[in-house]
Design a protein around this motif. Sequence first.
Motif, mmCIF file in Angstrom:
data_model
loop_
_atom_site.group_PDB
_atom_site.id
_atom_site.type_symbol
_atom_site.label_atom_id
_atom_site.label_comp_id
_atom_site.label_asym_id
_atom_site.label_seq_id
_atom_site.Cartn_x
_atom_site.Cartn_y
_atom_site.Cartn_z
ATOM 1 N N ARG A 56 -16.922 22.631 43.608
ATOM 2 C CA ARG A 56 -16.939 21.303 43.005
ATOM 3 C C ARG A 56 -15.692 21.059 42.160
ATOM 4 O O ARG A 56 -15.302 21.903 41.359
ATOM 5 N N SER A 57 -15.065 19.902 42.391
ATOM 6 C CA SER A 57 -13.882 19.464 41.633
ATOM 7 C C SER A 57 -12.694 20.409 41.787
ATOM 8 O O SER A 57 -11.736 20.335 41.008
ATOM 9 N N THR A 76 -18.098 18.528 46.082
ATOM 10 C CA THR A 76 -18.188 17.277 45.336
ATOM 11 C C THR A 76 -16.941 17.061 44.481
ATOM 12 O O THR A 76 -16.524 17.948 43.729
ATOM 13 N N ASN A 77 -16.322 15.898 44.642
ATOM 14 C CA ASN A 77 -15.125 15.510 43.869
ATOM 15 C C ASN A 77 -13.940 16.457 44.056
ATOM 16 O O ASN A 77 -13.000 16.451 43.246
ATOM 17 N N ASN A 79 -10.444 17.885 45.495
ATOM 18 C CA ASN A 79 -9.203 17.274 45.985
ATOM 19 C C ASN A 79 -8.750 18.027 47.230
ATOM 20 O O ASN A 79 -8.236 19.135 47.147
ATOM 21 N N GLY A 97 -17.522 11.832 46.799
ATOM 22 C CA GLY A 97 -16.407 11.570 45.905
ATOM 23 C C GLY A 97 -15.167 12.399 46.162
ATOM 24 O O GLY A 97 -14.201 12.336 45.391
ATOM 25 N N ASN A 99 -11.601 13.730 47.726
ATOM 26 C CA ASN A 99 -10.365 13.098 48.184
ATOM 27 C C ASN A 99 -9.882 13.831 49.428
ATOM 28 O O ASN A 99 -9.424 14.970 49.354
#
Length: 234
Positions: A56-57, A76-77, A79, A97, A99
Amino acid sequence: MPPSQMTSDPSLQKLQALIQLVTESKTDDFFELAKLAGLRPKEDFSGADLKRVDLRSAQLAKANFINTNLSGANLTNANLEEARMIGAQLMSATLTGANLDYAKLVNSNLLGANLIGASLSSADLTRANLTQADLSHVDLGRANLTAAILERANLGEANLSHANLQRADLTRADLSGASFYGADLSNCDLRWANLSATNLVGATLRRAIFAENPGISREEALALQRRGAVFYLY
């Protein structure tokens, strides 16, 4: 990843060490973590088994996940801009979410994946399997979805402006409120797709197949036929 899934393979032991670092380190920079684990991020994750890994992230821009198994992974989230994910297994993965702009997802398997609110602008999803994937509110502007499988996928309120969907399978997909402005839907299969409030302005519809589509009136169907669409009656 549960210890029972690990083997004595040194590369997998290193991978386990990286996952431990992800959970304990104060940084979420994927490449920094990979270096701490003694891995080469542009090489060591191609073909790796990362089922259900929690990233995540995480900062994964330009990472190499070619043929990597990320089934059930939590991204999740994350990049993943410009990430190479050709042939990657992302079945039931969570990418809400995330990218994924300019990511290479050719031949990837995203069956049942959750991509709500993700950004895939200009991503290459040629021949990707997105069956039953949730792509609601996703940005797929200028994405390449040539021959992609989107059967029963949820594309509600998604942006597909100027996307290439030639020969894509959108049968029974939910396209309500989606924008296909300027998109190429040539030879696309749209039978039984929900087209309620769908924007098809400027879309190329040459030999696109429609049938029993909720949200399309008889007058609208005739207008689409004049633009090259084909309507079947069952």
